[in-house]
Design an enzyme around this catalytic site. Structure first.
Site, mmCIF file in Angstrom:
data_model
loop_
_atom_site.group_PDB
_atom_site.id
_atom_site.type_symbol
_atom_site.label_atom_id
_atom_site.label_comp_id
_atom_site.label_asym_id
_atom_site.label_seq_id
_atom_site.Cartn_x
_atom_site.Cartn_y
_atom_site.Cartn_z
ATOM 1 N N HIS A 183 0.895 -1.265 0.131
ATOM 2 C CA HIS A 183 0.093 0.067 0.010
ATOM 3 C C HIS A 183 0.861 1.263 0.015
ATOM 4 C CE1 HIS A 183 0.483 -0.470 4.677
ATOM 5 N NE2 HIS A 183 0.558 0.912 4.362
ATOM 6 N N ASP B 117 0.369 -7.811 1.205
ATOM 7 C CA ASP B 117 0.556 -6.367 1.242
ATOM 8 C C ASP B 117 1.998 -6.156 1.410
ATOM 9 O OD1 ASP B 117 0.152 -3.539 1.630
ATOM 10 O OD2 ASP B 117 0.029 -3.772 3.785
ATOM 11 N N SER C 129 4.754 2.225 7.908
ATOM 12 C CA SER C 129 4.463 1.266 7.069
ATOM 13 C C SER C 129 5.754 0.707 6.126
ATOM 14 C CB SER C 129 3.404 1.629 6.178
ATOM 15 O OG SER C 129 1.991 1.606 6.977
#
Length: 529
Positions: free
Chosen positions: A256, A289, A372
């Site tokens: 993402h 992811d 992230s």
């Protein structure tokens, strides 16, 4: 000594007058040149004999005109011969000095006498009114003011001016020294609390080095291998974190973070040193992811060693590194709060193709938007997870793009899973997923994961010849456990499945029409999310 204005009767004074005795006690005031020979003798003195050149000391009561008074006054009468003068104590002195021996108690000490004439200096004539310099000397007189010429005064002032310059120079040196000393003293007093002020205790000097297993030691080794990623252009940029996998420039991050780069948007990688480089996407997988990007032409990369997430225990200390809210090289620490947390994220497309399923490690190390893709490290500095999601207090859901802060619920992809996916993305550009070969009913709200009645494409819910069909699974069956661990939803079953590799064998507990049974199943492989 004769008075200063002797009478004419002294013109032929005999030798008997050469040493007159002491005068009386009531002598008048001495003349201006008393004591020594008169400076302007009368004409009767012109042929005075040598014996008349040095009279005795004047007495205190000298009469008006002694024959040879010592210090006659200015109005002394004419000096004449005196028959009653005592005989001198010794022969006349050619230098006209007073008698040897001390004066009596009634007379002052005689002045120092000098010779009347020096052999090399001719005596002055009787008519010369200017006395010799030694004749003007009177040790008992009040000193006259010092007379100086203009040159003498100037010669005296010049040393005084130099003295003033020296004094000014020393004054300047003392002032500068005092100022510097005062500044140093003031700084010392300020630093140490002043005289009598409060001085709080200070900690001892801390060694520069840190233990390898301390947070500082771990961060020092790990930071060179952590990077910050900026994806996008113009006024909008997505920020994330990644870490170096090898010396060829491969960097692992979350899908993402770089998902928008698929539309041609560039990626900029910034290293901990501040150096930047352009990167491109090598492969990505939305189901896990995870994504791999690569930088070109960069040397001296520091790959981060990968650990074993299966060896992690709840309570183990961990360190997270990332760029929360674009604050690069941020280090936080905490512990492993839980293992095998089923976490799902994504689903923005609506068809489920962008949903990620993570059998996550839970940590209380602060993780925020921008962390992230960053590494989660154990106490040895080994990567045990990839920070991916947080639980936000704002809406009670996982947050990837929101700006909610950490509440101590962060989730990381286990590194064992991340390693396998990264290897496939680098070598093939895509990753395979382990599958059971069935379609699950995502709307089922009961306990466990129920197999749907038909497939997503309208076909059978159990794929013909697939792992589920081989194990004997049927439409409507409910799977309640995987390897003895309870399953509460379809998402959790997917998470448990994807925590394994294709070819791994699972032991399932299934509830169906015939009751509860156990099924052994070997996982298949699919390149679909």
């Amino acid at each position: 000594m004769a008075g200063s204005a002797a009478g004419p009767g002294d013109a032929a004074a005999g030798p008997a007058d050469s040493a007159a005795g002491p005068a009386g006690l009531d002598a008048g005031p001495a003349g201006p040149a008393g004591g020594l020979a008169g400076s302007a003798a009368g004409p009767g003195d012109a042929a005075a004999g040598p014996a008349d050149s040095a009279g005795g000391p004047a007495g205190l009561d000298a009469g008006p005109a002694g024959t040879a008074g010592g210090l006659a006054g200015p109005d002394a009468g004419p000096v004449g011969p005196r028959a009653d003068c005592p005989k001198p104590l010794h022969d006349p002195d050619p230098y006209s000095t007073p008698p040897y021996g001390g004066p009596g108690p009634w007379a002052p000490a005689p002045p120092v006498q000098h010779p009347a004439a020096h052999p090399s200096t001719p005596p002055s004539s009787a008519g010369d009114a200017t006395p010799a310099p030694w004749q003007r000397y009177d040790p008992w007189a009040v000193p006259a003011p010092l007379q100086q010429t203009g040159d003498a005064v100037a010669a005296e002032r010049r040393p005084r001016s130099r003295s003033r310059g020296v004094l000014l120079g020393w004054a300047l040196v003392i002032a500068v020294t005092a100022g510097a000393g005062g500044g140093i003293a003031g700084a010392w007093l300020e630093r140490n609390g002043g005289l009598g002020g409060v001085q709080l205790p200070r900690a001892g000097k801390v060694p520069a080095g840190r233990a390898p297993d301390s947070v500082a030691g771990i961060a020092a080794r790990a930071l060179p291998g952590v990077v910050t990623l900026h994806v996008g252009g113009g006024g909008e940029q997505d920020t994330g974190t990644g870490f170096v996998l090898d010396t060829r420039g491969h960097i692992l991050t979350n899908n993402h973070v770089v998902e928008s780069a698929g539309t041609g948007v560039g990626i900029t990688v910034t290293f901990s040193s501040g150096d930047t480089a352009r990167a491109k996407v090598i492969g990505r997988d939305s189901g896990y992811d995870l994504a791999v990007v690569q930088v070109q032409g960069v040397r001296g990369l520091t790959p981060m060693p990968l650990g074993n997430s299966d060896d992690v225990h709840v309570g183990d200390p961990v360190v997270a590194i990332g760029a929360p809210f674009d604050l690069a090289n941020t280090v936080t620490s905490g512990i492993i709060s839980a293992k095998e947390r089923p976490v799902t994220a994504g689903g923005d497309k609506g068809d489920g193709s962008d949903v990620s399923y993570v059998d996550a490690l839970q940590t209380d190390a602060p993780i925020n938007p921008g962390n992230s893709g960053g590494p989660l490290l154990d106490s040895q500095g080994l990567v045990i997870g990839v920070n991916s999601d947080i639980r936000s207090a704002a809406d009670g859901t996982d947050s990837q793009d929101g700006q909610a802060g950490s509440i101590g619920l962060g989730f990381a992809i286990p590194v064992n899973q991340a390693r396998r996916v990264a290897e496939q993305l680098i070598s093939k550009g895509k990753a395979t997923h382990p599958v059971i070969g069935v379609t699950l009913d995502m709307s089922y709200t009961g306990e466990g994961a129920r197999i749907d009645t038909q497939g997503a494409d309208g076909g059978p819910a159990v794929t013909k010849g697939g792992p589920g069909d081989t194990a004997g699974l049927k439409a409507g069956d409910v799977i309640t456990e995987v390897d003895g661990v309870g399953v509460h939803s379809a998402e959790e079953l997917i998470v448990r499945t994807r925590a394994h590799r294709p070819g791994d064998r699972l032991r399932l507990t299934v509830r169906g029409d015939g009751g509860t049974r156990e099924v052994s199943l070997v996982l298949g492989a699919s390149d679909r999310n």
